[in-house]
Design a protein around this motif. Structure first.
Motif, short mmCIF file in Angstrom:
data_model
loop_
_atom_site.label_atom_id
_atom_site.label_comp_id
_atom_site.label_asym_id
_atom_site.label_seq_id
_atom_site.Cartn_x
_atom_site.Cartn_y
_atom_site.Cartn_z
N ALA A 1 0.84 -1.21 0.00
CA ALA A 1 0.00 0.00 0.00
C ALA A 1 0.87 1.26 0.00
O ALA A 1 1.92 1.29 0.64
CB ALA A 1 -0.88 0.01 1.24
N ASP A 2 0.44 2.26 -0.74
CA ASP A 2 1.10 3.57 -0.64
C ASP A 2 0.38 4.45 0.39
O ASP A 2 0.94 5.41 0.90
CB ASP A 2 1.12 4.26 -2.01
N GLU B 1 4.15 0.59 -13.76
CA GLU B 1 3.79 1.95 -14.20
C GLU B 1 3.21 1.90 -15.61
O GLU B 1 3.49 0.96 -16.36
CB GLU B 1 5.05 2.83 -14.26
#
Ligand code: C5P
Length: 211
Positions: free
Chosen positions: A92-93, A142
């Motif tokens: 998790a960010d 990304e």
């Protein structure tokens, strides 16, 4: 070689029954752990819950985690004895501010606001504290257009030895198109669209050659 691999999602509780998590399947980390065991490495896999079940061949080396906090505790315990960390977990960010223990947010009309706090960057902390002979490899997932630039920026910001750059569609897929970028600027390019098992072989040939 003592190889530590993390894989799969973290799950952060919103209340007693709800979770904030992500779509990581853990397949790549499971494939890397299977290949590492096949090569005779002393292997530990830290695997998130809600993923593919690990095959019976790696059950013995597998420990499960739920939250970022759980994963941090397992890393604190296992990283000091590792020669190589392959940090494939989708950590998790942001961590939600939790409802009081044992409670459930009840349904009501109108929007609900969640407060999210930045999560500690586990791999950056480890890379900062590692001994010189230890190798720490991260992952960057990304969008394709900015993948390489963002992966290089993460490699340097987090202080990693290398980073695997892979596009967003790797998530939940059985295949991967990726590059391994080293801190010295070298970029190794794997063949396009490898199965995750074939990519695990390619990756370990580079990270743990000789076995
Ligand atoms: O910053 P970002 O999440 O894109 O970076 C991905 C890399 O950082 C992965 O190797 C992941 O396991 C690691 N990470 C971490 N702690 C976080 C977020 C990501 O160790 N809170």
């Amino acid at each position: 070689m003592r190889i530590l691999i993390t894989a799969g999602p973290t799950r952060e509780p919103l209340d007693a029954i709800r979770l904030l998590t992500n779509r990581s399947s853990g397949q790549l980390g499971i494939a890397v752990a299977s290949e590492a065991i096949k090569r005779g490495h002393d292997t530990t896999l830290l695997l998130g819950r809600g993923t593919h079940s690990p095959p019976s061949t790696i059950e013995a080396c597998c420990r499960r985690f739920d939250s970022t906090n759980d994963l941090q505790s397992l890393l604190d315990e296992t990283f000091p004895a590792a020669d190589l960390l392959i940090m494939a977990a989708a950590v998790a960010d942001f961590i939600p501010e939790q409802a009081p223990a044992g409670t459930k947010m009840s349904r009501h009309d109108g929007p609900v606001q969640l407060t999210l706090h930045p999560a500690p960057d586990l791999v950056a902390t480890i890379a900062n504290r590692k001994r010189p002979e230890q190798t720490v490899v991260g992952f960057a997932l990304e969008p394709g257009a900015t993948l390489i630039d963002r992966a290089i920026a993460k490699l340097s910001k987090k202080g990693l030895d290398a980073i695997v750059a892979n596009p967003l569609d790797t998530m939940e897929s059985s295949h991967i198109t990726a590059r391994l970028i080293w801190a010295n600027g070298q970029i190794d390019t794997a063949a396009d669209d490898l199965t995750k098992e074939a990519f695990a072989t390619w990756l370990l040939d580079r990270l743990a050659p000789g076995l």
